[in-house]
Enzyme design. Sequence first.
Site, PDB file in Angstrom:
ATOM      1  N   GLU A   1       0.814  -1.221   0.000  1.00 37.99           N
ATOM      2  CA  GLU A   1       0.000   0.000   0.000  1.00 37.99           C
ATOM      3  C   GLU A   1       0.845   1.268   0.000  1.00 37.99           C
ATOM      4  O   GLU A   1       0.658   2.157  -0.809  1.00 37.99           O
ATOM      5  CB  GLU A   1      -0.935   0.013   1.218  1.00 37.99           C
ATOM      6  CG  GLU A   1      -2.106  -0.942   1.109  1.00 37.99           C
ATOM      7  CD  GLU A   1      -3.055  -0.793   2.283  1.00 37.99           C
ATOM      8  OE1 GLU A   1      -3.312   0.356   2.688  1.00 37.99           O
ATOM      9  OE2 GLU A   1      -3.528  -1.822   2.799  1.00 37.99           O
TER      10      GLU A   1
ATOM     11  N   ASP B   1      -2.114  -4.256   3.476  1.00 34.96           N
ATOM     12  CA  ASP B   1      -2.177  -4.392   4.935  1.00 34.96           C
ATOM     13  C   ASP B   1      -3.077  -5.546   5.373  1.00 34.96           C
ATOM     14  O   ASP B   1      -4.061  -5.877   4.699  1.00 34.96           O
ATOM     15  CB  ASP B   1      -2.680  -3.086   5.561  1.00 34.96           C
ATOM     16  CG  ASP B   1      -1.621  -1.977   5.487  1.00 34.96           C
ATOM     17  OD1 ASP B   1      -0.458  -2.294   5.187  1.00 34.96           O
ATOM     18  OD2 ASP B   1      -1.972  -0.812   5.723  1.00 34.96           O
TER      19      ASP B   1
ATOM     20  N   ASP C   1      -5.711  -6.290   7.087  1.00 36.33           N
ATOM     21  CA  ASP C   1      -7.011  -5.996   7.680  1.00 36.33           C
ATOM     22  C   ASP C   1      -8.048  -5.927   6.556  1.00 36.33           C
ATOM     23  O   ASP C   1      -7.732  -6.214   5.394  1.00 36.33           O
ATOM     24  CB  ASP C   1      -6.970  -4.695   8.490  1.00 36.33           C
ATOM     25  CG  ASP C   1      -6.515  -3.496   7.661  1.00 36.33           C
ATOM     26  OD1 ASP C   1      -6.468  -3.590   6.415  1.00 36.33           O
ATOM     27  OD2 ASP C   1      -6.188  -2.450   8.255  1.00 36.33           O
TER      28      ASP C   1
ATOM     29  N   GLU D   1      -9.539  -3.383   5.124  1.00 29.98           N
ATOM     30  CA  GLU D   1      -9.207  -2.402   4.094  1.00 29.98           C
ATOM     31  C   GLU D   1      -8.135  -2.950   3.170  1.00 29.98           C
ATOM     32  O   GLU D   1      -8.203  -2.799   1.946  1.00 29.98           O
ATOM     33  CB  GLU D   1      -8.742  -1.090   4.740  1.00 29.98           C
ATOM     34  CG  GLU D   1      -9.822  -0.312   5.453  1.00 29.98           C
ATOM     35  CD  GLU D   1     -10.880   0.237   4.511  1.00 29.98           C
ATOM     36  OE1 GLU D   1     -10.546   0.596   3.361  1.00 29.98           O
ATOM     37  OE2 GLU D   1     -12.052   0.314   4.930  1.00 29.98           O
TER      38      GLU D   1
ATOM     39  N   TYR E   1       1.930  -4.155  13.287  1.00 29.91           N
ATOM     40  CA  TYR E   1       0.811  -3.445  12.663  1.00 29.91           C
ATOM     41  C   TYR E   1       0.019  -2.695  13.721  1.00 29.91           C
ATOM     42  O   TYR E   1      -0.326  -3.248  14.773  1.00 29.91           O
ATOM     43  CB  TYR E   1      -0.083  -4.421  11.915  1.00 29.91           C
ATOM     44  CG  TYR E   1      -1.048  -3.753  10.974  1.00 29.91           C
ATOM     45  CD1 TYR E   1      -0.613  -2.808  10.057  1.00 29.91           C
ATOM     46  CD2 TYR E   1      -2.404  -4.062  11.004  1.00 29.91           C
ATOM     47  CE1 TYR E   1      -1.495  -2.191   9.191  1.00 29.91           C
ATOM     48  CE2 TYR E   1      -3.297  -3.459  10.136  1.00 29.91           C
ATOM     49  CZ  TYR E   1      -2.833  -2.517   9.232  1.00 29.91           C
ATOM     50  OH  TYR E   1      -3.714  -1.904   8.385  1.00 29.91           O
TER      51      TYR E   1
ATOM     52  N   ARG F   1      -2.995  -1.227  13.588  1.00 34.47           N
ATOM     53  CA  ARG F   1      -4.461  -1.288  13.615  1.00 34.47           C
ATOM     54  C   ARG F   1      -4.855  -2.652  14.178  1.00 34.47           C
ATOM     55  O   ARG F   1      -4.945  -3.636  13.455  1.00 34.47           O
ATOM     56  CB  ARG F   1      -5.050  -1.067  12.218  1.00 34.47           C
ATOM     57  CG  ARG F   1      -4.830   0.353  11.713  1.00 34.47           C
ATOM     58  CD  ARG F   1      -5.570   0.620  10.415  1.00 34.47           C
ATOM     59  NE  ARG F   1      -5.449   2.013  10.022  1.00 34.47           N
ATOM     60  CZ  ARG F   1      -4.495   2.502   9.234  1.00 34.47           C
ATOM     61  NH1 ARG F   1      -3.569   1.681   8.757  1.00 34.47           N
ATOM     62  NH2 ARG F   1      -4.454   3.781   8.932  1.00 34.47           N
TER      63      ARG F   1
ATOM     64  N   HIS G   1      -4.260 -10.037  14.895  1.00 30.26           N
ATOM     65  CA  HIS G   1      -2.994  -9.325  15.017  1.00 30.26           C
ATOM     66  C   HIS G   1      -2.673  -9.123  16.491  1.00 30.26           C
ATOM     67  O   HIS G   1      -3.557  -8.836  17.287  1.00 30.26           O
ATOM     68  CB  HIS G   1      -3.067  -7.950  14.347  1.00 30.26           C
ATOM     69  CG  HIS G   1      -3.673  -7.991  12.973  1.00 30.26           C
ATOM     70  ND1 HIS G   1      -3.214  -8.843  11.998  1.00 30.26           N
ATOM     71  CD2 HIS G   1      -4.696  -7.303  12.423  1.00 30.26           C
ATOM     72  CE1 HIS G   1      -3.935  -8.661  10.895  1.00 30.26           C
ATOM     73  NE2 HIS G   1      -4.848  -7.740  11.137  1.00 30.26           N
TER      74      HIS G   1
END
Length: 675
Positions: free
Chosen positions: A7, A90, A92, A94, A298, A300, A342
């Site tokens: 990303e 990433d 997740d 998104e 990570y 998030r 995570h």
Amino acid sequence: MKLMIVESPNKTKKITEILAHIRPGENWKVAASVGHIRDLPATGETEGEITTGVRADLMPRYELTDKGKDVVSRLKALAEKADEIYLATDPDREGESISWHLQQALKLKNPIRVSFNEITEGRIRSAIENPTRIDMKLVGAQEARRVLDRLVGYLVSPALYKLTGDRLSAGRVQSPAVYLVVVREREIAAFKVTVHYGAQLIFADAKTGGQWAVEWMTAEGFTSDDNPYFMDGRYAGLVAGVRDVSVLSCEEKDASRNPPGPFTTSTLQQAASNALKWNPKKTMDLAQELFAQGHISYHRTDNPNVADESMPDIRAVAAALGLEVVDKRREFKAGEGAQAGHPGITPTHWEVEVAGETPDQQTLYKLIRTRAIASQLLAARYKDRTVIMRATEPVEGKPVTFGAVGRTLVSPGWLKLLGKDAAEDDDEDAEPNNPIPLLTPGQTLKALDGKVLEKKTRPPKRYTEASLVKALEVKGIGRPSTSASIMNNIIEIRGYVEVDSKRQLRPTPLGEKLIACLEGKFSFLDLGFTRELETDLDKIAEGKAQYRGVVERLHASLGSELGQLSSMPSMRKEHPCPDCGKPMHRRKGSNGHFWGCTGYPDCNTTLPDEKGEPGKPKVVALSNYPCGKCGKPLVHKQKKGKGGYDFWGCSGFKEGCRASYPNLKGNKPDMANGK
């Protein structure tokens, strides 16, 4: 050639270096999508018809963003030369969605999905050795969230404008956040202070020379659940005059206190707000940079636990610091609905004390690392003493009881490193400081002094950005990863909430107007409804619910609720331009909100914004210096600080005279060097 698409462009250099080390001799190219490349069409209202970007069957329509067109063109050229294509966005929802959009836009037949929550050799090697495919359940959950947000924003916001004439913007998650702030302000406004009384006796410790205290236990026959406050100041004065007491009980027990867990997205934002005075957006931007540089895992995540494989590193670092670690990894309970995929936010290289390219990055890294190490240190141990005593003589015929709790730190454990939980407000998490000596039942004591405690009930606290983030998480509104954008939206972009000098959140008149229009009319403002929607999105990600059913539910409720809004009497308040009479509209500028004439560019009149209403025009101080070009008075224009200026301009600017003159010492125009 093997192409890996991530990303962020900030990750490409670090990942390229790691791939060269773990896969020597292979030709890897790492490129960035720069986030999302496709989105719903950005159109709003077209010729009176609201265009949501969602099809009649409630499925989304996608198009390349302006940025995405350039990105796709660049990535297509690379993909045509690649033998294998790895999508490493990433880890997740998104990120999963971005991988799917890349597959669609680049027309990739067999892309390899890999993800890693740390940019380290071990994680990247493991990801490449254990490839997967795009998880369409996660894509469906992200897609549903995006469509739900679009339906609320694009269907409700235009209706609010028609009703009020203000550019009000409804948001599926942002509006409930504003609602919390508005409701809290109402509670504060409605609060009535109650003055009540207590009493305290103070004793001297003959052995240490220190002092300790007990407090009158009004609940023992003087107050009740129905009447919780003691209001008789005269009687409290008599109680404070007690000097002779006898000990009823004194119990001592061992107590311990565990450290807080590693940061989650939410607690990191709270800690940075309380300890560093940063807003959530700044915190998340810095965390993103640290993650991209490979310094932290990570960022998030809502799982407050370190990974099992991190324990040897923690033990090594703790030993070097002279600290002791628990024998078995300490586990922390995650919040309801947390995704355990995570681990908590931790350093990737535990032995590194300083990491980051800027002072702010280094400060945040230190906060993350210290908290993560402390999470596995020994508990702090205490001796707790609880004493109950009674006045030897009744006060006006009533027995009076006193009590207190004292705590003595025996072994600091994790407190030696961390001190306190930075995620809590400054006045929370305090240790009791009352060194009660060891007493025996039946022992009599004489108080050194006594005093009346005049107490006042306090209104609820206004939210801070930190406490609002915490409230959103507790109430299940949105997800912690969206908190930073919510705060930025309602404060900086929309101006529904403002931050006062004490860093407390207050609703603006515009925010109060928004909630007045929505309250009792739209289900998405109801916290229970919003929480259930978040649960439904989680179920889509788990394969336990379907996209269409979740989206249809909200769409159906919006349809009937919009009809209710349209039946309300108009709240439009016209603000005519003082120069041409056309309506003034509130707009967002680089220095905050202002009011501009809709007759622009024919009329460029602007007015300052004063609590959501047009303010009075600024009075321009005309000088006695005439313009060298048109003869009209000059005006001294000055602004200090970054981007400042200091010159003299013609007051005939609106009439077309653009003359300007440098300012000389003594604040005089330099007429000889005018432009």
